[in-house]
Structure formats: structure tokens, C-alpha cells
Design a protein around this motif. Structure first.
Motif, PDB file in Angstrom:
ATOM      1  N   ALA A   1       5.345  48.061 -28.032  1.00  0.00           N
ATOM      2  CA  ALA A   1       5.053  48.252 -26.613  1.00  0.00           C
ATOM      3  C   ALA A   1       4.065  47.200 -26.109  1.00  0.00           C
ATOM      4  CB  ALA A   1       4.495  49.655 -26.382  1.00  0.00           C
ATOM      5  N   TRP A   2       3.027  46.908 -26.915  1.00  0.00           N
ATOM      6  CA  TRP A   2       2.045  45.906 -26.503  1.00  0.00           C
ATOM      7  C   TRP A   2       2.640  44.505 -26.469  1.00  0.00           C
ATOM      8  CZ3 TRP A   2      -1.886  46.632 -23.722  1.00  0.00           C
ATOM      9  CH2 TRP A   2      -2.657  47.779 -23.817  1.00  0.00           C
ATOM     10  N   LEU A   3       3.538  44.237 -27.416  1.00  0.00           N
ATOM     11  CA  LEU A   3       4.195  42.925 -27.391  1.00  0.00           C
ATOM     12  C   LEU A   3       5.017  42.748 -26.124  1.00  0.00           C
ATOM     13  CD1 LEU A   3       5.336  42.448 -31.115  1.00  0.00           C
ATOM     14  CD2 LEU A   3       3.532  41.209 -29.894  1.00  0.00           C
ATOM     15  N   LYS A   4       5.699  43.795 -25.734  1.00  0.00           N
ATOM     16  CA  LYS A   4       6.475  43.719 -24.494  1.00  0.00           C
ATOM     17  C   LYS A   4       5.553  43.517 -23.292  1.00  0.00           C
ATOM     18  CE  LYS A   4      10.305  46.534 -26.222  1.00  0.00           C
ATOM     19  NZ  LYS A   4      11.052  47.798 -26.076  1.00  0.00           N
ATOM     20  N   ILE A   5       4.447  44.288 -23.313  1.00  0.00           N
ATOM     21  CA  ILE A   5       3.499  44.132 -22.214  1.00  0.00           C
ATOM     22  C   ILE A   5       2.919  42.720 -22.196  1.00  0.00           C
ATOM     23  CG2 ILE A   5       1.255  44.905 -21.340  1.00  0.00           C
ATOM     24  CD1 ILE A   5       1.967  47.699 -22.405  1.00  0.00           C
TER      25      ILE A   5
ATOM     26  N   VAL B   1      -3.807  54.561 -31.862  1.00  0.00           N
ATOM     27  CA  VAL B   1      -3.192  55.130 -33.074  1.00  0.00           C
ATOM     28  C   VAL B   1      -4.117  56.166 -33.692  1.00  0.00           C
ATOM     29  CG1 VAL B   1      -2.448  54.595 -35.427  1.00  0.00           C
ATOM     30  CG2 VAL B   1      -1.741  53.125 -33.523  1.00  0.00           C
ATOM     31  N   ASP B   2      -5.419  55.838 -33.758  1.00  0.00           N
ATOM     32  CA  ASP B   2      -6.371  56.808 -34.314  1.00  0.00           C
ATOM     33  C   ASP B   2      -6.373  58.092 -33.490  1.00  0.00           C
ATOM     34  OD1 ASP B   2      -7.056  55.078 -36.312  1.00  0.00           O
ATOM     35  OD2 ASP B   2      -8.842  54.290 -35.280  1.00  0.00           O
ATOM     36  N   GLY B   3      -6.349  57.930 -32.172  1.00  0.00           N
ATOM     37  CA  GLY B   3      -6.335  59.122 -31.325  1.00  0.00           C
ATOM     38  C   GLY B   3      -5.088  59.965 -31.550  1.00  0.00           C
ATOM     39  N   LEU B   4      -3.929  59.298 -31.656  1.00  0.00           N
ATOM     40  CA  LEU B   4      -2.688  60.037 -31.904  1.00  0.00           C
ATOM     41  C   LEU B   4      -2.723  60.741 -33.255  1.00  0.00           C
ATOM     42  CD1 LEU B   4      -0.099  57.422 -30.576  1.00  0.00           C
ATOM     43  CD2 LEU B   4      -0.709  59.605 -29.515  1.00  0.00           C
TER      44      LEU B   4
ATOM     45  N   SER C   1      -7.927  42.373 -27.824  1.00  0.00           N
ATOM     46  CA  SER C   1      -8.025  43.632 -27.077  1.00  0.00           C
ATOM     47  C   SER C   1      -6.845  44.536 -27.379  1.00  0.00           C
ATOM     48  CB  SER C   1      -8.098  43.344 -25.576  1.00  0.00           C
ATOM     49  OG  SER C   1      -9.227  42.550 -25.276  1.00  0.00           O
ATOM     50  N   ILE C   2      -5.659  43.915 -27.419  1.00  0.00           N
ATOM     51  CA  ILE C   2      -4.464  44.716 -27.729  1.00  0.00           C
ATOM     52  C   ILE C   2      -4.596  45.351 -29.101  1.00  0.00           C
ATOM     53  CG2 ILE C   2      -2.018  44.507 -28.280  1.00  0.00           C
ATOM     54  CD1 ILE C   2      -1.784  42.501 -26.003  1.00  0.00           C
ATOM     55  N   VAL C   3      -5.076  44.566 -30.080  1.00  0.00           N
ATOM     56  CA  VAL C   3      -5.211  45.101 -31.440  1.00  0.00           C
ATOM     57  C   VAL C   3      -6.227  46.237 -31.472  1.00  0.00           C
ATOM     58  CG1 VAL C   3      -5.962  44.556 -33.782  1.00  0.00           C
ATOM     59  CG2 VAL C   3      -4.494  42.963 -32.529  1.00  0.00           C
ATOM     60  N   LEU C   4      -7.374  46.011 -30.803  1.00  0.00           N
ATOM     61  CA  LEU C   4      -8.406  47.051 -30.809  1.00  0.00           C
ATOM     62  C   LEU C   4      -7.954  48.297 -30.070  1.00  0.00           C
ATOM     63  CD1 LEU C   4     -11.605  44.888 -30.198  1.00  0.00           C
ATOM     64  CD2 LEU C   4     -10.833  45.920 -32.346  1.00  0.00           C
ATOM     65  N   ILE C   5      -7.404  48.101 -28.876  1.00  0.00           N
ATOM     66  CA  ILE C   5      -6.952  49.255 -28.090  1.00  0.00           C
ATOM     67  C   ILE C   5      -5.821  49.974 -28.814  1.00  0.00           C
ATOM     68  CG2 ILE C   5      -5.845  49.947 -25.939  1.00  0.00           C
ATOM     69  CD1 ILE C   5      -7.345  47.653 -24.586  1.00  0.00           C
TER      70      ILE C   5
ATOM     71  N   SER D   1       1.812  52.826 -35.180  1.00  0.00           N
ATOM     72  CA  SER D   1       1.405  51.421 -35.059  1.00  0.00           C
ATOM     73  C   SER D   1       2.585  50.545 -34.663  1.00  0.00           C
ATOM     74  CB  SER D   1       0.804  50.924 -36.379  1.00  0.00           C
ATOM     75  OG  SER D   1      -0.361  51.657 -36.705  1.00  0.00           O
ATOM     76  N   GLY D   2       3.752  50.788 -35.275  1.00  0.00           N
ATOM     77  CA  GLY D   2       4.931  49.993 -34.929  1.00  0.00           C
ATOM     78  C   GLY D   2       5.349  50.184 -33.487  1.00  0.00           C
ATOM     79  N   ALA D   3       5.356  51.447 -33.049  1.00  0.00           N
ATOM     80  CA  ALA D   3       5.775  51.730 -31.678  1.00  0.00           C
ATOM     81  C   ALA D   3       4.808  51.130 -30.664  1.00  0.00           C
ATOM     82  CB  ALA D   3       5.898  53.241 -31.483  1.00  0.00           C
ATOM     83  N   ILE D   4       3.511  51.345 -30.939  1.00  0.00           N
ATOM     84  CA  ILE D   4       2.519  50.798 -30.008  1.00  0.00           C
ATOM     85  C   ILE D   4       2.533  49.270 -30.041  1.00  0.00           C
ATOM     86  CG2 ILE D   4       0.040  50.610 -29.575  1.00  0.00           C
ATOM     87  CD1 ILE D   4      -0.222  53.511 -30.365  1.00  0.00           C
TER      88      ILE D   4
END
Length: 672
Positions: free
Chosen positions: A188-192, A40-43, A31-35, A182-185
Motif C-alpha cells: 500500500a505504501w509503495l503504491k502511495i 503493523v505493531d498496532g495491528l 517515514s513510510i518505514v517507521l509509520i 507488513s507485506g500488505a502495508i
């Protein structure tokens, strides 16, 4: 239990939970990868639209430049180069200007011929055109497309006074921005994810650990409820439940099963001599060996302190039981080292079979126990199989036990005295006190029948103490040169107070210790403990004579004759039987025994002398004392005093005088 075994059991127990946690983690990561990808695509799409919007405003603020690009007339190379540079600074790789009719008017370069042409002054015309669907759209709009190489193309109309004057198509390479986003997100997802794992995983870990402890406790409780904690075999309750189930099934399937009662021989003696801990170790060793030997599908349980029960399946032939019993004996009898001593465990086995010996568990258990008692008593073969006559024997044993209890309560035991005659047959030296018990018809029960029962039921200590007191009391009534011999049971040595009991009896009767002789069987010495030897030495200090009874019938270990200084050997009556049967070398063996004993300063008594020839032989061999029916049967004390002490010298002279003929047995009987 090894760490590998613990881990395997942990995985087996919690595999579903572990699989669920793994699947949940995989779902979360997916889910994290897909979201993250959608984010990223949206940005990137937003960035592409913003860049395109900025470039459009730039073009709109320079109408002359737009007109020049649309018409291709009077182009200023510097102005064109400036627009290109601004486009590159805005992140726009290429752009194209289309007329209001949708035909391409200007393009910085063609992606199709990127390998051949680079941006050049004046641009290029690829003869491309916008699709009719684009031209049909009403402004304002922006069309965003993503190319196969990851670039974004934004197409939008340019209007002036509400009228479309041109279309701008910008192509942007956002690879670096994609990597940044991608790196930033991702971080962030890893922290979450880490926070989620900590917030959810730590409580889950405590929950699993607590659940594991509860499961272990439940498993332990269940194990203790169904197993013996020392041997880890089934306990009595679980064995009964499982046996009932198998018997119920066997009634339907007509399967033959065998119930085996197994007892460890001599475990009590090991506990007394080596300690309870060593006895427990012996118990565990025997249990492990039994469990490793039985067939698959059999049931094995510990049902008492030294008793086991085995339910053997498919017992169709007696030969199979014989093979099983032989395997059990062979496995159990392997040497065991206990406290520095080598011990060979021994077992007794009693077997009952279904349906031959019973159709219920209670019947099988009862009959197996009867067979076990027979095997312990006879020691014939590797096991004893139940026979119907054993029920009668049990009733007889129960009847005799009742008589024993009654005799103890009412002082109903008696002592009979058999004379001990000097080797030359001319003087009486003493008596052997023999225990007697009357039956309900005022007859006598053989000691060979009631003494083992008294030993097995725990009465022999009390009976033996009475025998010692009564024999010393009677000896005090006879002349000082008359001794009384008493047989001792191994049970009387267990509590370590035998010397005290004998000493008190001597003191109460006011006679010296040499008036009493105690007889011990050879097996007691062979299975000796420090306690037994110490008590025998205490008896010698009291002046009591120590005799080894039934010499020659057991191991006849000569080592014990010098390890413990016996005063006398009693040659077993079986030698007299063998002598009458004419067996070879009996006389030579008797002569050897007597000579050896005399060399070791021990006297010799021969039991079972029943004929003149036997008496003459033993006199010629130098035997010190003779005992047997030839000189007198066991009799009450008053008869011994009247018939033997008063008249013995005269009668025995007539019986064995050198010039007289042998006296018939009937005349010997008159003596008693």
C-alpha cells in the motif's frame, strides 16, 4: 559537447536540487518505514488483545473447566486437550492460569524449558507469580507485553460477580500475521509513494527541464554578451572591462603588463580566393592556437575581423616578450589545409608596455597599434615594441593621408616619366610612368611613403585607375613606337575588373594594347590566385605587355616563368649596386638571367643604371633595355617630350659613342 560533459555540467548546476530531492525521498521512505512499522505493531497488538479476549470468554463460559484448572482436581484429559486445541486455533501458543492471589495454578508449558518439555497432560507449575503491581490494578484491564522473540503476552483478570477469581495470561506468536500485515502495508505504501512521485515528480521534472532551458538561454546570452561567437574568445567590450580591472590593480601592485595587438596577415586574400567559410576556419584555427599558447592569467580577445588583443601579465623583461612572441609565431604558423590547399598562417604583433608606454588602456591600445603597423611594414623580428618616434610617424601618416584625399578630390596627382633606352644606348623605346604627389610646400612626397598609406587606407584602386587613364592618354601624344610602362598594385587585382579598366583606357586613348606595359611584382605571382592569373591573361589578350618587376629580389621562383608567359623581366637595381661594390659573381648572375630570359623569348630591362661602366656591361651581356639616372631622371611629360624625344638621339650618341670618353654625371644631369 559530449553526453558525459553535459551530464557533468547538469550535475554541477543542479547538485543542490538533486541533493534536496534525494534527501526528501529518503525522508519519505524512512517515514513510510517507521509509520508502517508502527501500524503493523498496532495491528498486531489489536490482534493479540482480540485473541486474548476471545480465549477469556471461552474460559468464562466453562466455569467447571476454570475451577478444575485452578484447583487441579478431577481434571479431564480430554477436556484439557480440547481447551489447548481451541487456544492453538485462536493463535495462542501457551496460556497460564493464575489464582486470585497471583500464584500460578496451571501452565500449558514453559517457554524457559521449551527445549525439554512440550505440552503435557495436567500442565505444569513453574512456581511463577504475577507482580504485585498487577494485583493492585482494578479490573477490568488488559496488560500487553512484547517479548524479545516478538511474541505478545496479554494478562487480564477473570471476574465473577464483580470479584476477581483468577488471572489469565496468554502468549501469542504473531510472526505470520506480522509478515502478512507488513507485506500488505508495504504494498500500500509503495503504491502511495508511486502516486506521490508521479504527482510530484512529473511537475518537478517539467519544472527542472524548463529551468534548465532558461538557465541555458541565460548562459548563452551571457556568453554572447562577453565572447566572440566564432572564436569563443573574449569580445572587445569584455576585454576592455577586464583590462581596466587589471590595469587598476597593476597601478597599486606596480605589476608590469604588456598589451599586444595581433593581426592575421593575408586573411582578406584567403576570403577572396577560397571563400568566406575558409577564412572563418582560418580565424578559428589561429584563435585556438593563440589561446593554447598564452600563459595562464593572460587575457585574449578578438576585437575586429582579423585582429586580436592579448594582455600579458608579469611582463618584467623584454626577453620574456621575445620568448612569448616566438611561441605565438611558431604555434600559429603550423600548416592548415583549407579547401585542399596547404596554408601557413602568419601574424604581426605590436607591443606596448605599462608603465613604460602608457598608464591607461587607451594609451596602451594606441601605442600597440602603432607598433603593429611598424611590424607589418618592416617584418623585422617576431614583434615590434612601441617607440616614442612612432607617434611622430603616425602624425606624418595622418598628414599624408589628408594630402592623398585632397589629391584625389582635386586631381592633384602627377606622373613623371623615366626613359627606357635600347641596350645599345642609341634609341629610346619608352618610358616608365612613376606616380608623384606634392606636399604642402610644393615639394614632392616619396612614393615609397605615400603609396603604402594609400594601399592601407583603400585609396590605391582609385589612384591606380587614374594612373592607367593618364598614362594611356599621354602615350597617345607620343610617337607610335614609344611605350609606357605602368606599375600595378596587388589591390588592383582584388575586384577582378582590371582588364576592363585597362581596355576602356586604351579605347578612350585610341591606342593599341602593345603601347602599354604593366609591371607586377614577384610576390603577387607567388601568392597567385586563379583570379590574378586570369586577369593577367585578359591583359595579354588586349595586347598589353606583362613584365615581372624587381626580378631577383624575392624568391625568384623559376617555376612561375613558365607557368605564366611573361613578356619581360626587369632586373632589380640592387644588382647594379652590388656590381659597383665589387661583389663576387654579380656579372655571371646577370649573364645567366639574361640568357635564360632570351631562351624563354622574354626581353630584359635593367633598372638602376647610373654609370658608363654599368651601361657598357649590360650592353655586352645583351640586355634589351636600360633604365636609370645615367640616361635620365623621372621628369614631367612636357620635359620628356622637349628634352628626350626631340634631342635624345644626338645626345646619347655623344654620351656612349664608341670613340668618346665617359661623360661626367654633371653632363648627364643636363639632359634632364
Amino acid at each position: 559537447m559530449t553526453s558525459g560533459t553535459k551530464m557533468r555540467r547538469y550535475v554541477e548546476r543542479y547538485w543542490a536540487m538533486l541533493a534536496g530531492a534525494t534527501a526528501l525521498t529518503a525522508c519519505v521512505v524512512t517515514s513510510i518505514v517507521l509509520i508502517g512499522g508502527h501500524a503493523v505493531d498496532g495491528l498486531l497488538e489489536t490482534s493479540a488483545l482480540q485473541k486474548s479476549d476471545g480465549f477469556e470468554r471461552l474460559i468464562e463460559r466453562q466455569p467447571e473447566t476454570l475451577t478444575t484448572l485452578l484447583t487441579g482436581l478431577t481434571r479431564d484429559p480430554d477436556e484439557e486437550s480440547e481447551i489447548r486445541d481451541l487456544a492453538l486455533l485462536s493463535g495462542i501458543r501457551t496460556f497460564a492460569i493464575f489464582g486470585s492471589d497471583g500464584k500460578e495454578a496451571y501452565r500449558t508449558r514453559s517457554d524457559q524449558f521449551d527445549w525439554l518439555l512440550r505440552d503435557r497432560a495436567g500442565g505444569m507449575d513453574t512456581k511463577s507469580a504475577l507482580a504485585p503491581s498487577v494485583l493492585e490494578r482494578r479490573p477490568p484491564f488488559r496488560l500487553l507485553d512484547r517479548l524479545s522473540d516478538g511474541s505478545y503476552v496479554v494478562t487480564s483478570p477473570l471476574t465473577r460477580n464483580g470479584k476477581v477469581i483468577a488471572y489469565v495470561s496468554t502468549t501469542m506468536d504473531l510472526t505470520s500475521e506480522r509478515a502478512g500485515f507488513s507485506g500488505a502495508i508495504g504494498q500500500a505504501w509503495l503504491k502511495i509513494l508511486g502516486i506521490v512521485l508521479v504527482l510530484g515528480g512529473v511537475p518537478a521534472l517539467f519544472y527542472v527541464k524548463r529551468k534548465h532551458k532558461i538557465a541555458e538561454a541565460v548562459e548563452r546570452i551571457d556568453f554572447l554578451a562577453n565572447h566572440d561567437p566564432m572564436t569563443r574568445l573574449l569580445n572587445r567590450r569584455r576585454m576592455q572591462e577586464q583590462t581596466d580591472r587589471i590595469i587598476s590593480t597593476a597601478r597599486v601592485t606596480r605589476e608590469e603588463v604588456a598589451y599586444c595587438a595581433i593581426d592575421i596577415d593575408g586573411l582578406a586574400e584567403i576570403n577572396d580566393s577560397l571563400g568566406q567559410a575558409q577564412g572563418d576556419e582560418m580565424l578559428r584555427v589561429v584563435a585556438n592556437r593563440l589561446a593554447a599558447t598564452i600563459d595562464k592569467g593572460d587575457l585574449l580577445a578578438r576585437i575586429a575581423s582579423d585582429d586580436f588583443a592579448l594582455l600579458h601579465r608579469r611582463a618584467h623583461k623584454l626577453e620574456e616578450l621575445e620568448t612569448l612572441a616566438a611561441r605565438l609565431h611558431a604555434a600559429v604558423s603550423e600548416p592548415v589545409e583549407l579547401k585542399g590547399q596547404i596554408v601557413r598562417p602568419k601574424i604581426s604583433i605590436g607591443v606596448s608596455r605599462m608603465p613604460r608606454d602608457g598608464r591607461t588602456q587607451n594609451e596602451l591600445i594606441k601605442h600597440a597599434q602603432l607598433a603593429l603597423s611598424r611590424h607589418k611594414a618592416t617584418r623585422n623580428g617576431d614583434f615590434a615594441s612601441f617607440e616614442p618616434i612612432m607617434d611622430e610617424e603616425t602624425d606624418r601618416r595622418r598628414q599624408i593621408e589628408g594630402l592623398i584625399r585632397k589629391a584625389i578630390e582635386s586631381d592633384g596627382f602627377e606622373l613623371a616619366y623615366q626613359p627606357l633606352i635600347s641596350g645599345d644606348g642609341r634609341s629610346i623605346r619608352g618610358f616608365e610612368a612613376l606616380l608623384r604627389m606634392r606636399d604642402e610646400k610644393d615639394g614632392y612626397i616619396s612614393p615609397a611613403e605615400f603609396v603604402p598609406i594609400a594601399e592601407a587606407r583603400g585609396y590605391i584602386k582609385e589612384i591606380g585607375s587614374w594612373v592607367i587613364r593618364e598614362a594611356t592618354r599621354q602615350a597617345a601624344l607620343w610617337p607610335d613606337h614609344i611605350t609606357v610602362s605602368i606599375n600595378l598594385s596587388a589591390v588592383q587585382f582584388r575586384e577582378g575588373d582590371l582588364a576592363r579598366i585597362v581596355g576602356e583606357a586604351l579605347q578612350q586613348a585610341r591606342i593599341p594594347g602593345h603601347r602599354i606595359e604593366v609591371e607586377v611584382v614577384e610576390s603577387l605571382i607567388l601568392d597567385r590566385t586563379d583570379s590574378v592569373m586570369w586577369q593577367l591573361r585578359e591583359l595579354k589578350q588586349l595586347g598589353v605587355t606583362i613584365a615581372m618587376d624587381d626580378f631577383g629580389t624575392g624568391y625568384s621562383s623559376l617555376g612561375y616563368l613558365w607557368k605564366f608567359p611573361f613578356d619581360k623581366l626587369k632586373i632589380d637595381r640592387s644588382f647594379m649596386v652590388a656590381l659597383d661594390e665589387g661583389q663576387a659573381n654579380v656579372g655571371e648572375i646577370l649573364e645567366t638571367i639574361i640568357t635564360m630570359a632570351h631562351r624563354m623569348r622574354m626581353k630584359v630591362t635593367t633598372e638602376g643604371v647610373e654609370t658608363r661602366a654599368q651601361a657598357d656591361l649590360m650592353r655586352s651581356l645583351g640586355c634589351d633595355l636600360l633604365q636609370g639616372f645615367y640616361f635620365g631622371k623621372p621628369m614631367p611629360a612636357e620635359d620628356a617630350a622637349a628634352e628626350i624625344l626631340g634631342r635624345f638621339a644626338e645626345r646619347v650618341e655623344n654620351l656612349v659613342g664608341p670613340e668618346e670618353q665617359p661623360v661626367p654625371a654633371g653632363s648627364i644631369a643636363k639632359l634632364v
